[in-house]
Scaffold this active site. Structure first.
Site, PDB file in Angstrom:
ATOM      1  N   ASP A   1       1.117  -4.420  -8.625  1.00 33.47           N
ATOM      2  CA  ASP A   1       0.962  -3.946  -7.247  1.00 33.47           C
ATOM      3  C   ASP A   1       0.353  -2.565  -7.301  1.00 33.47           C
ATOM      4  O   ASP A   1       0.451  -1.892  -8.325  1.00 33.47           O
ATOM      5  CB  ASP A   1       2.337  -3.765  -6.606  1.00 33.47           C
ATOM      6  CG  ASP A   1       2.948  -5.071  -6.183  1.00 33.47           C
ATOM      7  OD1 ASP A   1       2.210  -6.053  -6.132  1.00 33.47           O
ATOM      8  OD2 ASP A   1       4.154  -5.081  -5.906  1.00 33.47           O
TER       9      ASP A   1
HETATM   10  P1  ATP Z   1       0.685  -3.274  -2.699  1.00 35.29           P
HETATM   11  O1  ATP Z   1       0.677  -4.770  -2.768  1.00 35.29           O
HETATM   12  O2  ATP Z   1      -0.370  -2.627  -3.439  1.00 35.29           O
HETATM   13  O3  ATP Z   1       2.023  -2.688  -2.954  1.00 35.29           O
HETATM   14  P2  ATP Z   1       1.288  -2.939  -0.101  1.00 35.29           P
HETATM   15  O4  ATP Z   1       2.503  -3.724  -0.447  1.00 35.29           O
HETATM   16  O5  ATP Z   1       1.492  -1.535   0.259  1.00 35.29           O
HETATM   17  O6  ATP Z   1       0.271  -3.010  -1.223  1.00 35.29           O
HETATM   18  P3  ATP Z   1       1.353  -4.019   2.354  1.00 35.29           P
HETATM   19  O7  ATP Z   1       2.605  -3.230   2.464  1.00 35.29           O
HETATM   20  O8  ATP Z   1       1.399  -5.497   2.455  1.00 35.29           O
HETATM   21  O9  ATP Z   1       0.598  -3.681   1.056  1.00 35.29           O
HETATM   22  O10 ATP Z   1       0.370  -3.441   3.420  1.00 35.29           O
HETATM   23  C1  ATP Z   1      -0.799  -4.085   3.783  1.00 35.29           C
HETATM   24  C2  ATP Z   1      -1.406  -3.381   4.951  1.00 35.29           C
HETATM   25  O11 ATP Z   1      -0.511  -3.431   6.050  1.00 35.29           O
HETATM   26  C3  ATP Z   1      -1.690  -1.914   4.708  1.00 35.29           C
HETATM   27  O12 ATP Z   1      -2.980  -1.744   4.200  1.00 35.29           O
HETATM   28  C4  ATP Z   1      -1.555  -1.321   6.085  1.00 35.29           C
HETATM   29  O13 ATP Z   1      -2.782  -1.409   6.785  1.00 35.29           O
HETATM   30  C5  ATP Z   1      -0.550  -2.218   6.770  1.00 35.29           C
HETATM   31  N1  ATP Z   1       0.780  -1.614   6.774  1.00 35.29           N
HETATM   32  C6  ATP Z   1       1.488  -1.201   5.705  1.00 35.29           C
HETATM   33  N2  ATP Z   1       2.682  -0.732   6.070  1.00 35.29           N
HETATM   34  C7  ATP Z   1       2.754  -0.851   7.416  1.00 35.29           C
HETATM   35  C8  ATP Z   1       3.767  -0.580   8.392  1.00 35.29           C
HETATM   36  N3  ATP Z   1       4.928  -0.068   8.079  1.00 35.29           N
HETATM   37  N4  ATP Z   1       3.483  -0.836   9.681  1.00 35.29           N
HETATM   38  C9  ATP Z   1       2.310  -1.376  10.023  1.00 35.29           C
HETATM   39  N5  ATP Z   1       1.335  -1.678   9.149  1.00 35.29           N
HETATM   40  C10 ATP Z   1       1.552  -1.428   7.861  1.00 35.29           C
END
Ligand code: ATP
Length: 908
Positions: A332
């Site tokens: 990740d």
């Molecule tokens: P990784 O897989 O590298 O850990 P991640 O888990 O941070 O990435 P997600 O958390 O699924 O990825 O986030 C994907 C997208 O969702 C982000 O790019 C952002 O645009 C949006 N996002 C992340 N956190 C939030 C939140 N708390 N509220 C709304 N949108 C969010």
């Protein structure tokens, strides 16, 4: 201990009755009451599974073919009235079993201690406040909060649910998650139909819920059917099985050799029956590596402990070996490769691109436009956006002793900090616009929405999320307090621009709604929203991750970044960390349209995968495995579980990971840090190499001893070393010298070699060669000295004492060689770095002096005190093994280098 009245109808009772009966209320228990209940009902733990009794565990030590052979030898020796010999054989068997028993116990304890680090947590209301406590402190009457990814800590009657879905496979075997409600069901409903209950040890796969605990520990359904779901796994691995099989083969071979020696001695050399029998027993005893299984177990346990101190908790022992052969690590991004300390840096509205200054979560910084500071009063859309970002948010920022502490999701924490920088009061705002309902953020839908009503009844919906997602909900854009038609091209350009800087992009949108609109559904945000702007957030790479990625490269391991973030953000961060070529990256949407073949090609080619969903992760693992890779995959969410299970090494995040992910993984990182994976790989390689070293060390001793006896029988001589003396040598060297190899630190070049082929047998051709080579040196040296002594008319006891000490000294010198299997030990690290080696050598020398010079041992083992000059001969002869093995290493290395050079020359 008092137990809660046995009530099987919590599921059929109204919630008010349940609360009354369990003497609780929606505000939960006071801390004082909870403590009282804890002492009354006991800890919320299942009774541990019955462990094997120590007697059985001790007896099991004898359950080994090699020991059977020794037992048989002991019994027959006793029948032949060789009491001393029989006594020593049995003594050795018992000492060996005791050592195995104690070491195994220690290894189990170490693993138990490590498992307890992974104890579960629960969110409960105490004194009216939401607090996180260890799950074993949950008591009946506690109000518990559940959210997706949680393992339910106790049996709970649900009070409130929001799309709550629970996987009850652990209890009912039903693999489809069950939708939960708060409505009571009929009294006769079976467990699977009790929809208003959440049962201990099941997993929340979606949504949220609140409930009151009705039973804990052994009173829960899972406790009652006494199904232990603990992760206690037997201490066995592929390697241990391989060793057991090897032991079996070895026994057969030893048996055949013993029979041959016996028949040959009687028929050809006309030995007496009893004498020849003892020789054959001696041969068998000599060839059996009694100490090996215990040493391998202890080496594995030391490895697991070492990994734990470096933040990697092994949940399943085989992972230690598999780690050493990992060829691809899929990681990740957020929090593992990056620091997960988010700070807003850029804001785009319909007409401007603002910069925001400041570091970390500390809410000190300025908003500026083209280098000039601005205030929010001049920019109403920016103000609206900041307000929405604060309201559509669950994080909190507090100043504790001049230090800013963030609670909640880091992405949201960054928005709170930005809002305070904009001059807003978070608490005030929440009071002015109370939240009526929420659609929480989930990685699958990538947005969060909240519904608010101000005190005059006006309703608003705020949405924040991945920009592509939010733009699809918008048909308008906000400009100076009014809505105008959306200019999609403008916004798409901004996504690329902000993401290209390596920033995570969030879009914020809003929409007014009706005063009577009190619950929020997905359909409410399907369209009609107005976009307020984009927020660009930086999350700097971890410096240690950059180094760790480099180390992986030198170790022949490819690192792939698998992220939910935007492709441009991922590419830019990848370039900073050293993953990928800076260009190639594949998005989830592209993966969706690929067939299996294209998928397999894609995973081979690209190292960055963006906007991927958990299903993609599973397919990525499968495709990489189909390409012949050994895959380690990280994960934290509920839906990562299948990919974690499928990977060769599933790695869950200890801090941000859900209980589901942790339960599905082989390994848990306590610091969520990519560098800890690399450390664990290094440790995994070290454990394997140390086991190889122990084997390469122990087997030549056995080979040498057996060879000496065979040589004696073939040449018709008296045995240079008796069976009991052989047992002494085996025991004394196994528990000291061989064991010290388990503590060997990683070799300098261990992370510059390619991963081990998991199918490679532990006894490689090289190891077989080394074992034969050293056995031959030992036979020649010991037998030679024995013949020399006999020629000079010393007594047989004296000559045998020389043989025993020669063998032991050979082992001491050979131990120094074995510290590095293939490379020279003539380095600083070759003589330092493992003090146990010298402690072991010291112990063996003391034991040998005791063996040679005390009357008791002389009587027991039939040995004689040696003249001081004898030690000089012995030392000179045995030092030869050290020199010869070092020369062998040099020659083999030269050959290897030459082999590698040939293709290059051919190319020229
Ligand atoms: P990784 O897989 O590298 O850990 P991640 O888990 O941070 O990435 P997600 O958390 O699924 O990825 O986030 C994907 C997208 O969702 C982000 O790019 C952002 O645009 C949006 N996002 C992340 N956190 C939030 C939140 N708390 N509220 C709304 N949108 C969010």
């Amino acid at each position: 201990m008092n137990k809660v009245p046995f009530n099987t109808s919590w599921h059929a009772s109204e919630i008010t009755d349940v609360l009354e009966q369990i003497e609780s209320e929606p505000e939960g228990l006071t801390i004082e009451e909870a403590e009282k209940r804890l002492s009354r009902y006991g800890k919320n733990k299942l009774r541990p599974p019955k462990k094997q009794s120590p007697v059985i565990r001790f007896l099991l030590q004898f359950h080994n073919v090699l020991i059977y052979v020794l037992l048989a030898a002991g019994i027959i020796t006793a029948l032949l009235s060789h009491w001393v010999d029989a006594g020593v054989i049995f003594g050795v068997i018992i000492v060996n079993a005791l050592i195995g028993f104690i070491q195994e116990g220690k290894a189990e304890k170490a693993l138990d201690a490590i498992r307890s680090i992974l104890s579960q947590q629960a969110f409960v209301l105490r004194d009216g406040k939401k607090v996180m406590i260890p799950a074993d402190g949950v008591v009946p009457g506690d109000i518990v909060f559940l959210q997706s990814g949680d393992k339910v800590p106790a049996d709970i009657r649900l009070i409130k649910t929001k799309e709550l879905r629970i996987d009850e496979a652990a209890l009912t075997g039903e693999s489809m998650p069950v939708d939960k409600t708060v409505v009571p069901v009929i009294e006769t409903a079976v467990i699977g139909d009790r929809k208003c209950m959440a049962f201990s040890a099941t997993f929340v796969t979606y949504g949220q819920g609140t409930g009151v605990v009705v039973s804990t520990g052994d009173d829960t359904e899972i406790g009652r059917i006494n199904m232990m779901l603990s992760n206690v796994k037997p201490l066995t691995t592929r390697l241990l099985r391989q060793i057991a099989e090897f032991g079996y083969l070895l026994t057969m071979a030893i048996g055949a050799m013993a029979i041959f020696t016996f028949v040959f001695g009687i028929m050809v050399r006309q030995y007496k029956f009893g004498e020849m029998f003892l020789a054959a027993v001696g041969m068998a005893v000599a060839a059996i590596p009694e100490g090996l299984p215990a040493i391998i177990t202890i080496t594995l346990a030391i490895g697991v402990k070492g990994m734990a101190t470096r933040n990697a908790i092994i949940r399943r022992l085989p992972a230690v070996e598999t780690l050493g052969s990992v060829t691809v690590i899929c990681s990740d991004k957020t929090g593992t490769l990056t620091r997960n300390e988010m700070t807003v840096q850029t804001i785009a509205t319909v007409s401007h691109l603002f910069d925001v200054s400041g570091v970390g979560y500390e809410p000190h910084g300025e908003f500026s436009l083209d280098g000039k500071n601005i205030t929010l009063t001049e920019h109403p859309t920016l103000r609206e956006l900041a307000q929405a970002a604060l309201l559509c948010n669950d994080a909190e920022l507090h100043a504790v002793e001049n230090q800013w502490q963030m609670h909640g999701d880091p992405t949201e924490g960054a928005l709170v900090s930005m809002g305070i920088k904009a001059g807003m009061e978070h608490a005030n705002l929440k009071e002015m616009y109370p939240r009526t309902d929420v659609i929480p953020f989930e990685s699958e839908h990538r947005f969060m929405a909240t519904l608010h009503h101000d005190h005059s009844g006006h309703g608003f919906i705020y949405v924040k999320g991945a920009p592509e997602k939010v733009l699809m909900m918008c048909d308008k854009q906000r400009s100076s307090g009014v809505n105008e038609p959306i200019n999609i091209k403008y916004w798409n350009n901004h996504i690329e621009e902000i993401a290209g800087r390596g920033q995570r992009v969030l879009a914020i949108a809003s929409m007014p709604t009706d005063v009577n609109h009190r619950t929020l559904q997905f359909s409410d945000v399907n369209g009609g929203l107005s976009i307020l702007g984009f927020i660009g957030i930086i999350d700097p790479p971890r410096t240690e991750a950059i180094k760790a990625v480099q180390l992986c490269k030198s170790a022949g391991i490819r690192v792939k970044m698998i992220t939910g973030d935007h492709i441009s953000t991922a590419r830019s961060i990848g370039a900073k960390i050293g993953i990928g070529d800076g260009k190639t990256a594949i998005s989830g949407t592209e993966l969706d349209v690929m067939d299996d073949n294209q998928f397999r090609l894609a995973v081979q080619k690209a190292d960055i995968f963006a906007r991927v969903s958990p299903e993609h992760k599973l397919k990525l693992v499968q495709s990489l495995q189909a390409n012949g890779e050994v895959v380690a995959m990280t994960g934290d969410g509920v839906n990562d579980a299948p990919a974690l299970k499928r990977a060769d090494v599933g790695i869950a995040m200890g801090i941000k990971g859900t209980d589901v992910a942790k339960e599905s993984a082989e390994m848990v990182l306590t610091d969520d840090n990519f560098a800890s994976i690399t450390n664990a790989v290094e440790q995994g390689r070290t454990v394997y190499s140390n086991i190889k070293k122990s084997i390469t060390f122990i087997l030549p001793t056995n080979g040498g001893e057996a060879g000496i006896i065979i040589a004696a029988v073939l040449t018709g001589r008296l045995l240079p070393i008796t069976p009991v003396q052989i047992l002494w040598v085996n025991m004394i060297t196994a528990v000291t010298l061989a064991l010290s190899l388990a503590f060997e630190p990683p070799e300098a070049k261990i992370m510059q070699q390619s991963p081990r082929n998991p199918k490679e047998p532990i006894l490689s051709p090289f190891l077989i060669w080394r074992i034969l080579f050293v056995s031959a040196i030992m036979v020649m040296g010991t037998f030679g000295l024995f013949l020399w002594d006999r020629l000079h008319n010393v007594s047989i006891e004296y000559a045998r004492t020389v043989s025993v000490n020669t063998l032991v000294m050979f082992e001491i010198f050979y131990l120094l060689n074995t510290r590095f299997l293939r490379t020279s030990v003539f380095t600083r690290k070759g003589f330092t770095g493992n003090r146990y080696i010298y402690i072991a050598i010291g112990a063996v020398i003391i034991a040998q002096l005791f063996f040679t010079y005390t009357p008791f041992m002389q009587h027991l083992f039939g040995v004689k005190g040696l003249k001081p000059v004898e030690w000089i001969y012995i030392t000179i002869i045995t030092f030869s093994v050290f020199v010869l093995v070092e020369i062998e290493k040099l020659i083999l290395q030269k050959r290897e280098r030459r082999k590698k050079k040939i293709p290059e020359q051919l190319l020229k």
